[in-house]
Motif scaffolding. Structure first.
Motif, PDB file in Angstrom:
ATOM      1  N   LYS A  94       6.742   9.674  -7.283  1.00 42.56           N
ATOM      2  CA  LYS A  94       7.252   8.803  -8.336  1.00 42.56           C
ATOM      3  C   LYS A  94       7.709   9.616  -9.547  1.00 42.56           C
ATOM      4  CE  LYS A  94       4.827   4.425  -7.453  1.00 42.56           C
ATOM      5  NZ  LYS A  94       5.960   3.491  -7.645  1.00 42.56           N
ATOM      6  N   VAL A 128       6.057  -7.232  -5.850  1.00 44.74           N
ATOM      7  CA  VAL A 128       6.010  -6.596  -4.528  1.00 44.74           C
ATOM      8  C   VAL A 128       6.038  -7.642  -3.424  1.00 44.74           C
ATOM      9  CG1 VAL A 128       4.619  -5.143  -3.019  1.00 44.74           C
ATOM     10  CG2 VAL A 128       4.758  -4.627  -5.456  1.00 44.74           C
ATOM     11  N   ILE A 155       6.941   2.746  -1.484  1.00 46.78           N
ATOM     12  CA  ILE A 155       6.448   2.479  -2.846  1.00 46.78           C
ATOM     13  C   ILE A 155       6.563   3.717  -3.735  1.00 46.78           C
ATOM     14  CG2 ILE A 155       4.849   0.680  -2.088  1.00 46.78           C
ATOM     15  CD1 ILE A 155       2.597   2.699  -2.257  1.00 46.78           C
ATOM     16  N   SER A 158       9.792   4.309  -8.854  1.00 45.84           N
ATOM     17  CA  SER A 158       9.138   3.636  -9.981  1.00 45.84           C
ATOM     18  C   SER A 158      10.135   3.402 -11.105  1.00 45.84           C
ATOM     19  CB  SER A 158       7.955   4.461 -10.494  1.00 45.84           C
ATOM     20  OG  SER A 158       7.412   3.877 -11.656  1.00 45.84           O
ATOM     21  N   GLN A 217      -3.898   0.785  -4.022  1.00 48.50           N
ATOM     22  CA  GLN A 217      -2.994  -0.058  -3.251  1.00 48.50           C
ATOM     23  C   GLN A 217      -3.735  -0.783  -2.123  1.00 48.50           C
ATOM     24  OE1 GLN A 217       0.564  -0.817  -3.359  1.00 48.50           O
ATOM     25  NE2 GLN A 217      -0.074  -0.272  -5.428  1.00 48.50           N
ATOM     26  N   TRP A 220       0.194  -3.381   0.642  1.00 53.52           N
ATOM     27  CA  TRP A 220       1.087  -2.625   1.505  1.00 53.52           C
ATOM     28  C   TRP A 220       0.329  -1.858   2.593  1.00 53.52           C
ATOM     29  CZ3 TRP A 220       5.625  -2.810   3.322  1.00 53.52           C
ATOM     30  CH2 TRP A 220       6.203  -1.703   3.948  1.00 53.52           C
TER      31      TRP A 220
END
Length: 283
Positions: A94, A128, A155, A158, A217, A220
């Protein structure tokens, strides 16, 4: 002179502030303390509904059992490794993608660059859950289910980090850019020698935030990690909790304590950089 300016008024205000702070610490720390103490008792103690506030005699065997085989047969050590790989790759990825995106938006005079930035920013408006099934379809078609790549890549971008880096880059004086051009520095050299050193504290602060984000997380990994090979510790803890009679709560609490250690360690090791990145701007 008002009462708040007098020594007595300041003492009363300080006492109230400390009392509220202490209450908040107790409310936050008490559940963690119960989990820590519960991890040192046997399953029968927790099963009777007792709330342990003092250490028990079974800490060593509980931690050895959780680390070696886990309550569901999957070693907690394996799940911690999967979570660590995911959190590190998400945080580093990210930051890398966001800092390059922000650099391009701020320092390259491209047509439509503001439109590109606001297109990135608008993705913050989409939770999401809205895009999770199309994303899963793409990951499934690419054969990335039950892989680290499937856990991380969807993911890894960002918009928030891109926004933060963009706002920081806008504060870099134009004189720096002009001086770099006069020295014959190209875009890559300017990025490496000027922008990256100035962004160190910002990257450190974002790393802490994004590492904890990746570590926590749930939704996901629940869809993608359907095998034990890439199962994260957050998913593992949920699977450990079955029916009330079949749940080994002592091992569940042990796993919770082990799951807390890596993010806490990251925060402690990078605390100085984290605070500095949030409160200061290096120029």
């Amino acid at each position: 002179m008002s009462t708040t300016d007098s020594p007595g008024g300041r003492a009363g205000t300080d006492w109230l502030a400390h009392a509220v702070l202490l209450l908040g610490v107790v409310l936050f720390a008490l559940p963690l303390w119960i989990v820590l103490m519960g991890s040192s008792h046997d399953a029968a103690t927790i099963g009777r509904g007792e709330v342990p506030l003092l250490p028990g005699p079974h800490a060593a065997e509980n931690y050895a059992a959780a680390w070696g085989r886990g309550p569901t047969g999957v070693p907690v050590a394996r799940m911690l490794w999967n979570s660590t790989v995911m959190a590190l790759c998400v945080a580093v990825g990210k930051i890398a993608i966001s800092i390059l995106s922000a650099y391009a938006v701020v320092f390259f005079r491209l047509p439509g660059r503001n439109l590109v930035f606001w297109s990135i920013f608008l993705t913050l408006m989409l939770p999401v859950e809205v895009r999770i099934f199309p994303t899963f379809k793409v990951v499934s078609d690419l054969g990335l289910v039950n892989t680290y790549a499937g856990l991380i890549i969807p993911i890894i971008a960002s918009a928030t980090a891109t926004l933060l880096f963009r706002q920081f880059f806008l504060t870099i004086p134009d004189e720096f850019v002009e001086a770099a051009k006069m020295d014959g520095a190209g875009p890559l050299r300017f990025f490496r020698d000027v922008v990256l050193p100035l962004s160190r504290t910002n990257m450190a602060a974002l790393f802490v935030i994004l590492f904890v984000y990746g570590w926590n997380q749930y939704l996901w990994p629940l869809l993608v990690a359907t095998s034990e090979d890439v199962e994260t510790v957050v998913i593992g803890m949920v699977k450990m909790i079955g029916s009330e009679s079949n749940t080994d709560w002592s091992l569940v609490m042990t796993t919770c304590v082990l799951a807390l250690l890596p993010p806490v360690l990251v925060v402690l090791l990078m605390q100085r950089w984290f605070v500095k990145g949030l409160t200061e701007t290096e120029k």
